[in-house]
Scaffold this active site. Structure first.
Site, mmCIF file in Angstrom:
data_model
loop_
_atom_site.group_PDB
_atom_site.id
_atom_site.type_symbol
_atom_site.label_atom_id
_atom_site.label_comp_id
_atom_site.label_asym_id
_atom_site.label_seq_id
_atom_site.Cartn_x
_atom_site.Cartn_y
_atom_site.Cartn_z
ATOM 1 N N HIS A 11 0.907 -1.249 0.035
ATOM 2 C CA HIS A 11 -0.062 0.094 0.054
ATOM 3 C C HIS A 11 1.048 1.261 -0.004
ATOM 4 C CE1 HIS A 11 -3.943 -1.769 0.988
ATOM 5 N NE2 HIS A 11 -3.339 -2.712 1.305
ATOM 6 N N ARG A 25 -5.198 12.582 5.630
ATOM 7 C CA ARG A 25 -4.114 12.903 6.632
ATOM 8 C C ARG A 25 -3.299 14.023 6.472
ATOM 9 N NH1 ARG A 25 -3.183 8.393 9.941
ATOM 10 N NH2 ARG A 25 -1.884 9.709 11.066
ATOM 11 N N LYS A 85 1.132 14.536 0.798
ATOM 12 C CA LYS A 85 -0.345 15.151 0.282
ATOM 13 C C LYS A 85 -0.319 16.705 -0.045
ATOM 14 C CE LYS A 85 -2.428 11.264 2.942
ATOM 15 N NZ LYS A 85 -2.695 10.363 2.016
ATOM 16 N N THR A 111 -8.416 6.649 -1.393
ATOM 17 C CA THR A 111 -9.751 6.147 -1.322
ATOM 18 C C THR A 111 -10.824 7.257 -1.630
ATOM 19 O OG1 THR A 111 -9.752 5.782 0.544
ATOM 20 C CG2 THR A 111 -9.319 4.078 -0.353
ATOM 21 N N LYS A 130 -14.339 8.611 -3.622
ATOM 22 C CA LYS A 130 -15.547 8.760 -2.925
ATOM 23 C C LYS A 130 -16.335 10.244 -3.456
ATOM 24 C CE LYS A 130 -14.235 6.564 1.461
ATOM 25 N NZ LYS A 130 -12.647 6.752 1.737
#
Length: 732
Positions: free
Chosen positions: A270, A448, A453, A555, A559
């Site tokens: 992952h 997070r 990110k 994910t 969504k």
């Protein structure tokens, strides 16, 4: 259920609000595991989900004066009505001790025993009356409490020993993007593995497939009846533990045990971040799990013996044992060697695994790609348009493409989105005492808090937009409400500073009378599943802006797509497949691709005369781009922290001199792309048409499809569409 709640004068939505979020995961992987369990039950696959019943979840995040403060997530304080304790299946788990090699076999002796108490939660499938089980283990001290010592006064030590034993299931570790070699974490990983494998073997032995031999169990059919999916490296100890059981307990010869173990286990990776990969010190294993260390050394030696015939030059980088000042066990390498199937979670990252992380391992078998996607929530509007069959076959969402130009449908979709925005605006007023313009663009960045990110890139856009409005307040601007949410690991200094910067920017922007309602910045405190259920359906724009090549899949991006938000993002993780499905023109794609990042990371090429450098030089962008320089200077000078002008200099120094994730390199492209977002948002009809196209093309992103692929390609079983009759209806 709805009928009975009405009869009792209860509101189902109010009941949902009261229920605590289960403290079982610390990010997307935890949510994903729940989706997988749901899909396995819906697809009629007999499966168990195993984990630890943490007394306290990751933590509740409070923001005090702009700083993150962690509070205990006591999610079990009122009990859990969905679970059932199963003390009859309590199992012992061993730690420490020593290994005796005797003529009668190898024995792990003088161990410390902790009991694993199971709690079962039902996992029902969708309208098929299939119910699987999630079994969570809670650590209990053995019932050998020394009352005599307690009575003579040594009660403090007696209680402390008991507490230490039960600490294993006390608190969920908050880090999921950074490996910390803490003994408690290794204990947690072995605890869940040891209890789970005992449970699996007990169930196998009691079945007809275990032969029920009074002396020895027939394990030849074990891989045909049992599939163990290693979800990242956290359960990697399943491999040596299964070998220990087969060799030491069941007295199987090594080669046969290894064949069965390998055919039973499969591995999903992952992450591509080096700091997230588990590398445990050998010395810790030697102390905590001495027998497993022996087994891992034996596995590694046999692996290297085979590889030496063909890949003598690769042995060092393919070894499970990493040499150095501190010898370490590379758990990802152990998983690759001990599994019959290996998969990544997005195609782009499966390629990175092959080239970088698992380079040289292709000889052991292919590294495939099985995308990790999410359960889809039903939409009444869509059901009215194409029926309800899409709920169990998300590919049928493609039928919505027939209605892209249907004016009534376009209006209905826009109306539903606006209703969701109104509802979330009311929630913000109630919970945050913040009033926002529900007609503004809801620009949402929730995940997070981590450097890769790139919440900092979003901050730079906010500051740039703020400066533009201040410079030319008479110009027409698209009203925008930027919402950023997420938790920082408690020990992650930079992530906590990023939260403080976001809140500080918000303090300035939100209180500037020149800005008014044209720009608002909200930090969403304590982002979690129940908050995601509110903000994702309300979002207009989804921020998925990680550096290309760093996000394994994501994910949240899917969504948002499923719930009618348009994506601004890099070609990273599952964004790539999203762009392929919906068409890149229906997303806002910007910035460097993986190959551009790789080129920038090269150390340089040299010959006798010339030196070519491809290294990332942040100062070059700072010097060249006036708006970027202005934003950085404002952060550095204390414009957003007048009470402490030097507060954010660590962030500035990181961005200027130590930024692994190349924020400045994508700044220009990001700002330009945000301008394209504004242009499209000013045309509601065209915006909504792209929303419909995104929803219609999101059928691939279903956990049902993912589990179907796992079942057929890795586990060797076929999903079933059989619906079991309810208990009150006799079977035919």
């Amino acid at each position: 259920m709805f009928y009975f709640s009405q009869q009792l004068g209860l509101d189902l939505e109010e009941l949902e609000e009261i229920e605590e979020d289960a403290g079982l995961g610390n990010g997307g992987l935890g949510r994903l595991a729940a989706c997988f369990l749901d899909s396995m039950a819906t697809l009629g696959l007999g499966a168990y989900g195993y984990g630890i019943r943490y007394e306290f979840g990751i933590f509740n995040q409070k923001v005090v004066d702009g700083w993150q403060v962690e509070e205990a997530d006591d999610w079990l304080r009122y009990g859990n009505p969905w679970e059932k304790a199963r003390p009859e299946y309590m199992l012992p788990v061993h730690f420490y001790g020593r290994v005796d090699h005797t003529p009668d076999g190898i024995k792990w002796v003088d161990t410390q025993v902790i009991l694993a108490m199971p709690y079962d939660t039902p996992v029902p499938g969708y309208k098929n009356n299939t119910v699987n089980t999630m079994r969570l283990w809670s650590a209990k001290a053995p019932n050998d409490f020394n009352l005599e010592e307690f009575n003579v006064g040594d009660y403090i030590q007696a209680v402390l020993d008991r507490n230490l034993a039960e600490n294993i299931s006390r608190v969920l570790y908050p880090n999921d993007n950074f490996f910390e070699g803490k003994e408690l974490r290794l204990k947690q990983e072995y605890f869940v593995v040891a209890a789970t494998l005992q449970d699996i073997i007990r169930r196998f032995k009691s079945s007809k497939f275990g032969c029920r031999d009074p002396v020895r169990t027939c394990f030849e059919t074990f891989p045909d009846k049992v599939a163990i999916q290693l979800n990242d490296t956290h359960p990697a100890l399943s491999i040596p533990e299964l070998m220990r059981i087969f060799v030491d307990v069941e007295h199987m010869d090594w080669d046969k045990a290894w064949d069965i173990t390998k055919r039973t286990c499969a591995y999903t990776n992952h992450t591509v971040l080096p700091e997230a990969l588990e590398r445990w010190p050998v010395s810790m294993f030697e102390k905590l799990l001495p027998r497993h260390l022996e087994i891992i050394y034996a596995i590694n030696q046999k692996h290297l013996d085979v590889m030496a015939f063909v890949y003598i030059d690769r042995l060092r980088r393919m070894s499970v044992i990493e040499e150095g000042d501190c010898k370490r066990i590379n758990m990802a390498h152990l998983c690759v060697i001990g599994s019959h199937a290996i998969n990544g979670v997005a195609r782009i990252h499966s390629e990175i695994y092959k080239k970088v992380i698992f380079v040289g391992f292709a000889c052991l078998g292919p590294i495939s790609n099985t995308n990790l996607f999410v359960v889809f929530s039903p939409f009444v509007l869509i059901s009215q348009k194409i029926g309800e069959d899409f709920l169990t076959d998300l590919s049928q969402l493609k039928k919505l493409l027939d209605f892209v130009d249907d004016e009534a449908f376009i209006r209905d979709v826009a109306k539903v989105k606006q209703e969701n925005k109104q509802k979330f605006s009311a929630y913000l007023v109630e919970q945050y005492k913040v009033k926002i313009n529900p007609s503004s663009m809801f620009d949402v960045h929730v995940k997070r808090i981590h450097e890769y990110k790139r919440q900092l890139l979003n901050c730079l856009h906010i500051i740039t937009l703020y400066n533009r409005i201040r410079k030319d307040p008479k110009k027409s601007y698209v009203p925008r409400t930027v919402m950023i949410g997420g938790k920082a690991a408690p020990g992650y200094h930079m992530a906590k500073m990023i939260i403080k910067l976001i809140t500080s920017i918000g303090d300035v922007v939100n209180n500037d009378p020149y800005i008014g309602e044209r720009l608002k910045v909200i930090f969403l405190e304590n982002y979690r599943v129940s908050l995601a259920e509110k903000v994702i359906p309300a979002a207009d724009l989804s921020e998925q802006i990680s550096t290309a090549g760093t996000e394994a899949s994501g994910t949240g991006n899917m969504k948002f797509m499923l719930n009618g938000a348009l994506t601004i993002g890099t070609m990273d993780g599952a964004n790539v497949e999203m762009a392929e499905e919906a068409g890149e023109e229906n997303l806002f794609i910007f910035g460097m691709r993986v190959e551009d990042v790789e080129a920038m990371d090269k150390k340089g090429l040299a010959d006798i005369i010339f030196v070519f450098s491809f290294r990332y030089n942040a100062k070059e962008y700072y010097d060249r781009i006036p708006e970027l320089r202005q934003a950085i200077d404002q952060i550095n000078s204390g414009f957003f922290s007048p009470d402490d002008p030097g507060r954010f200099r660590d962030i500035v120094n990181m961005l200027m001199y130590h930024d692994r994730f190349k924020v400045f390199a994508d700044y220009e492209a990001y700002i330009k792309c945000q301008g394209q977002v504004d242009q499209l948002y000013m045309n509601p009809r065209e915006w909504t048409k792209k929303v419909i196209k995104n929803i219609a093309c999101s059928g691939k992103f279903s956990s049902d499809r993912t589990i179907t692929e796992y079942a057929r390609e890795i586990w060797g079983v076929e999903p079933s569409a059989v619906k079991i009759p309810p208990p009150n209806i006799p079977r035919e």
